[in-house]
Write an enzyme that holds these catalytic residues in place. Structure first.
Site, short mmCIF file in Angstrom:
data_model
loop_
_atom_site.label_atom_id
_atom_site.label_comp_id
_atom_site.label_asym_id
_atom_site.label_seq_id
_atom_site.Cartn_x
_atom_site.Cartn_y
_atom_site.Cartn_z
N GLU A 274 46.06 36.87 30.56
CA GLU A 274 45.84 36.28 31.89
C GLU A 274 44.39 35.87 32.04
O GLU A 274 43.49 36.63 31.67
CB GLU A 274 46.13 37.26 33.03
CG GLU A 274 47.57 37.47 33.35
CD GLU A 274 47.80 38.42 34.53
OE1 GLU A 274 46.94 38.51 35.44
OE2 GLU A 274 48.84 39.09 34.51
N GLU B 174 48.99 45.54 33.17
CA GLU B 174 47.93 46.17 33.95
C GLU B 174 48.30 47.54 34.51
O GLU B 174 48.33 47.73 35.75
CB GLU B 174 47.49 45.25 35.09
CG GLU B 174 46.92 43.93 34.61
CD GLU B 174 46.44 43.03 35.75
OE1 GLU B 174 46.58 43.39 36.92
OE2 GLU B 174 45.92 41.94 35.45
O1 IFM Z 1 48.64 38.00 40.43
C1 IFM Z 1 48.02 38.97 39.67
C2 IFM Z 1 48.92 39.42 38.54
O2 IFM Z 1 50.14 39.88 39.01
C3 IFM Z 1 48.26 40.53 37.75
N1 IFM Z 1 46.92 40.17 37.35
C4 IFM Z 1 46.04 39.61 38.33
C5 IFM Z 1 46.73 38.46 39.06
C6 IFM Z 1 45.78 37.86 40.12
O3 IFM Z 1 45.43 38.82 41.06
#
Ligand code: IFM
Length: 437
Positions: free
Chosen positions: A352, A159
């Site tokens: 994710e 990200e």
């Molecule tokens: O915890 C975070 C992660 O580190 C990066 N993506 C989003 C998740 C939830 O906020």
């Protein structure tokens, strides 16, 4: 939430990769056994983390990784996405820790999928400096040489959009800079670091390389031209700015002109071919014309001078974090990407997806995951080449500026005793994977 839960989960294509994700700073603890990161420095300041906590102990995964690998084995996942901490690799004993972790994963039959940067930059470095991209490539070469005999799948960055926006534009994450649009070089240097890392990994013989970019559909608040324009702008910032340099080799909407250095030549590095494209999906955003006032965006205050405003998505359940639950947004996102980028879009992996809810009998999380996995299957049926899905997260963990108040885990962590307790969703995911065969 209305779900198809109860109906059998449709089958995903053979070879589909199922996994769970974590990141080093959020779970490892043992911060005094490595050099400091920007997050250590940031959380040391008052008022930065809502519950005043730090990641000093977190889940103490550094000392309890064997227990966590046993949880992964019990879950029956194919793969585990974790991150390698750059500050730890720079510190005595750090590389040995990742050796032990990778060995334990291989012994348990779980494929290790390291992310090489998940926001914990060594405190002495700065993404505003172009040189950080070269330092990153050197570190990546070191890790690839060290782990490459046992690791075959790699993720360069997590990200870069959030790290730029939250950490450098708004200052609510480390390193706490409030540069607004002057943060754009941070995006460029991370993208350059990604491209240099791909080259370093290839030089070390890696053949299965991706990135984890966060994306979501952007919905205009109305059909009014001012709202549509603001939504397009937001889509450029969140989605296109981080996807198109990699996928198309160009910045959208002339943004390359605002980037530092020899951008044309950097874009050739940034567009170094990757083997798959990782997407972190949580929710869509509804965006309209600016209000001219500060906006509360999921607990983050957006300044009034931004050329858009983020609106509430009404009529949807929300997670404990206040994020709307919109599973069909995942189908929409993936089909939009396929339509936008056609054959140039590499195969996609969901790196994710998950939600924050309290409790060990976490039926809301089961409903969320069930609905999102089905939405993902609809994208597969619509012809999107999707190769994997990773739940965020294996464990409850340090949720950055929210501290320990948000629980994303399939496994509950008692932060006093560090005891791990699988939640109902852990059993649901395990059973779903068994049924997939
Ligand atoms: O915890 C975070 C992660 O580190 C990066 N993506 C989003 C998740 C939830 O906020």
């Amino acid at each position: 939430m209305a779900t198809d839960a109860g109906n059998p989960m449709p089958r995903f294509p053979a070879g589909f990769l199922w996994g769970v994700s974590t990141s080093a700073h959020q779970i490892e603890g043992a911060v005094d056994e490595r050099e400091p990161s920007v997050w250590d420095a940031f959380t040391a300041g008052p008022g930065r983390v809502k519950d005043g906590s730090t990641a000093a102990v977190a889940c103490d995964h550094y000392h309890r990784y064997r227990e966590d690998v046993a949880l992964l084995a019990g879950l029956g996942v194919d793969a585990y996405r974790f991150s390698v901490s750059w500050p730890r690799v720079n510190s005595p004993g750090g590389p040995e820790f990742y050796d032990r972790l990778v060995d334990a994963l291989c012994a348990a039959g779980v494929r290790p999928v390291p992310t090489l940067f998940h926001w914990d930059l060594p405190a002495r470095l700065d993404w505003l400096e172009r040189d950080t991209a070269s330092r990153f490539a050197e570190y990546v070469s070191l890790v690839a040489e060290r782990l490459g005999d046992r690791v075959s799948k790699w993720i360069t960055l997590n990200e870069p959009a959030e790290h730029t926006l939250l950490g450098h534009a708004l200052g609510v994450h480390a390193p706490g800079k409030q540069l607004l649009f002057d943060a754009l070089p941070v995006a460029h240097h991370q993208l350059l670091a990604h491209g240099l890392a791909v080259r370093a990994l290839r030089a070390a013989g890696a053949t299965d390389i991706g990135i984890a970019n966060s994306h979501g559909p952007v919905w205009a608040a109305s059909e009014e031209p001012a709202d549509a324009e603001a939504a397009d702008f937001y889509d450029v910032l969140l989605n296109r700015l981080f996807a198109e340099p990699l996928i198309l080799g160009e910045y959208p909407c002339g943004l390359g002109e605002l980037m530092p250095g020899d951008v044309e030549s950097d874009l050739k590095v940034i567009a170094e071919p990757i083997d798959w494209y990782g997407v972190n999906y949580y929710a869509p955003a509804k965006v309209g014309a600016p209000h001219g006032t500060e906006i509360d965006f999921g607990g983050i205050t957006l300044p009034a001078e931004l050329p858009f405003s983020v609106r509430e998505i009404e009529g949807r359940p929300v997670t404990d974090f206040g994020w709307p639950v919109v599973p069909e947004g995942l189908t929409e996102l993936l089909t939009t990407f396929r339509d936008r980028y056609g054959d140039r879009l590499p195969p996609v992996v969901i790196t994710e997806n998950g939600c924050s809810y309290e409790g060990i009998d976490d039926q809301d999380r089961i409903a969320y995951l069930d609905a999102h996995v089905r939405a993902l299957h609809r994208a597969v049926q619509a012809g999107v080449d999707v190769r994997g899905y990773f739940v965020w997260s294996l464990l409850d963990n340090f949720e950055w500026a929210e501290g320990y108040a948000r629980r994303f885990g399939l496994v509950h962590v008692d932060y006093d005793t560090l005891e791990r307790t699988p939640k109902a969703s852990y059993g649901w995911f395990r059973d779903m994977l068994r049924a997939q065969g």
